[in-house]
Design an enzyme around this catalytic site. Sequence first.
Site, mmCIF file in Angstrom:
data_model
loop_
_atom_site.group_PDB
_atom_site.id
_atom_site.type_symbol
_atom_site.label_atom_id
_atom_site.label_comp_id
_atom_site.label_asym_id
_atom_site.label_seq_id
_atom_site.Cartn_x
_atom_site.Cartn_y
_atom_site.Cartn_z
ATOM 1 N N ARG A 9 0.777 -1.243 0.000
ATOM 2 C CA ARG A 9 0.000 0.000 0.000
ATOM 3 C C ARG A 9 0.806 1.291 0.000
ATOM 4 N NH1 ARG A 9 -5.194 0.104 3.744
ATOM 5 N NH2 ARG A 9 -3.671 0.189 5.418
ATOM 6 N N ASP A 10 2.131 1.228 0.002
ATOM 7 C CA ASP A 10 2.907 2.473 -0.016
ATOM 8 C C ASP A 10 4.214 2.294 -0.790
ATOM 9 O OD1 ASP A 10 3.240 5.188 0.493
ATOM 10 O OD2 ASP A 10 4.194 4.854 2.430
ATOM 11 N N ILE A 11 4.114 1.698 -1.967
ATOM 12 C CA ILE A 11 5.310 1.564 -2.810
ATOM 13 C C ILE A 11 5.597 2.927 -3.424
ATOM 14 C CG2 ILE A 11 6.269 0.496 -4.887
ATOM 15 C CD1 ILE A 11 4.637 -2.006 -4.174
ATOM 16 N N THR A 57 0.924 7.387 -0.298
ATOM 17 C CA THR A 57 1.590 8.653 -0.561
ATOM 18 C C THR A 57 1.011 9.268 -1.822
ATOM 19 O OG1 THR A 57 3.611 7.850 0.480
ATOM 20 C CG2 THR A 57 3.827 9.746 -1.003
#
Length: 174
Positions: A36-38, A76
């Site tokens: 969920r935050d690559i 992000t």
Amino acid sequence: VENGWQPDETTVKEIAEKILNILVYLQQLTPPIIHRDIKPQNIIYQPDTGKLFLVDFGAVKDTYNNTVMASTVVGTYGYMAPEQFRGQALLSTDLYSLGCTLLFLLTGKSPAELPQKKLKIKFNSAVKIDRNLSRWIENCIEPNEQYRYQVAKDAKDSLIGNDFEQNKNRNIPK
């Protein structure tokens, strides 16, 4: 990248393959894991050795998690798939973020800085890359999750097999 390193297309493909290997592994777990935050800051890449590490699993979600966190927007801006703004995370969510990360590597710009039309990032004017790689990235960053690669294995098979045309419309609902 901040120090002026801009990888060539071959290196970007190698980085994509290494991240896809990690995602294939995570998605095969029971339950599957969604990062969920690559984003570039969560990838440690050692060009001299070719080693790559995906870090910061603080936003991880397994697909069976039904806690309050499941409805929290995590990610992000610029790298988040549209469904994340609705509090959803799918296996294809990480593929969207991967595509955005690759755009950053190719252009040196945050995907949020690139032109958009109807939520689609229009990046072709910002970078000159192989048409097949461009189509592959377009599939990864498709805002409508139904038209995006659904799982990392499909994306990896398409990238490695250079079978871009066959897989381009593979997940379009009938």
